[in-house]
Design a protein around this motif. Structure first.
Motif, short mmCIF file in Angstrom:
data_model
loop_
_atom_site.label_atom_id
_atom_site.label_comp_id
_atom_site.label_asym_id
_atom_site.label_seq_id
_atom_site.Cartn_x
_atom_site.Cartn_y
_atom_site.Cartn_z
N GLY A 68 68.68 39.97 63.94
CA GLY A 68 69.06 38.83 63.10
C GLY A 68 70.24 39.13 62.21
O GLY A 68 71.14 38.30 62.04
N MET A 69 70.27 40.33 61.64
CA MET A 69 71.41 40.71 60.80
C MET A 69 72.68 40.80 61.64
O MET A 69 73.74 40.34 61.22
CB MET A 69 71.14 42.04 60.11
N ALA A 70 72.58 41.39 62.84
CA ALA A 70 73.75 41.52 63.70
C ALA A 70 74.28 40.15 64.12
O ALA A 70 75.49 39.92 64.12
CB ALA A 70 73.39 42.35 64.93
N ALA A 71 73.38 39.24 64.46
CA ALA A 71 73.80 37.89 64.84
C ALA A 71 74.45 37.16 63.67
O ALA A 71 75.47 36.49 63.82
CB ALA A 71 72.61 37.10 65.37
N GLY A 72 73.86 37.33 62.50
CA GLY A 72 74.46 36.70 61.32
C GLY A 72 75.84 37.25 61.00
O GLY A 72 76.75 36.49 60.65
N LEU A 73 76.01 38.56 61.11
CA LEU A 73 77.32 39.16 60.85
C LEU A 73 78.33 38.74 61.91
O LEU A 73 79.52 38.57 61.61
CB LEU A 73 77.20 40.69 60.81
N PHE A 74 77.88 38.57 63.15
CA PHE A 74 78.79 38.14 64.21
C PHE A 74 79.36 36.77 63.88
O PHE A 74 80.56 36.54 63.98
CB PHE A 74 78.05 38.11 65.55
N PHE A 75 78.50 35.83 63.46
CA PHE A 75 78.97 34.48 63.14
C PHE A 75 79.75 34.45 61.82
O PHE A 75 80.63 33.62 61.65
CB PHE A 75 77.81 33.50 63.10
N LEU A 76 79.44 35.36 60.92
CA LEU A 76 80.16 35.41 59.65
C LEU A 76 81.59 35.93 59.85
O LEU A 76 82.52 35.44 59.23
CB LEU A 76 79.42 36.30 58.66
N CYS A 77 81.73 36.91 60.74
CA CYS A 77 83.04 37.54 60.93
C CYS A 77 83.96 36.77 61.86
O CYS A 77 85.17 36.94 61.82
CB CYS A 77 82.85 38.95 61.47
N PHE A 78 83.40 35.94 62.72
CA PHE A 78 84.25 35.24 63.68
C PHE A 78 84.20 33.81 63.44
O PHE A 78 84.15 32.91 63.25
CB PHE A 78 83.84 35.53 65.12
#
Length: 73
Positions: free
Chosen positions: A63-73
């Protein structure tokens, strides 16, 4: 000093920014893995295996990785 300006590479401000990024990353992973020693207790309480209860930590990391993916891109 304008806060929207870039920090110079060897300045004190740049050092503080790097330190804050490191500490925030450290605190996120510390909070993620804080409950890992409690997984056997979770497994006993919910009558599952320790491996199945480890999905709690895995799902929060995903969940953290998915959230960071959408936050960064």
């Amino acid at each position: 000093m304008n806060l929207s300006e870039k920090a110079e590479r060897k300045s004190k401000r740049f050092h503080y920014i790097k330190l804050c990024i490191f500490l925030s990353g450290l605190s996120v992973f510390a909070q993620l893995y804080l409950f890992q020693p409690l997984l056997p207790l979770v497994a006993d309480h919910f009558h599952t295996t320790v491996g199945d209860s480890s999905l709690l930590v895995s799902s929060s990391t995903i969940g953290m990785a998915a959230g960071l993916f959408f936050l960064c891109f």
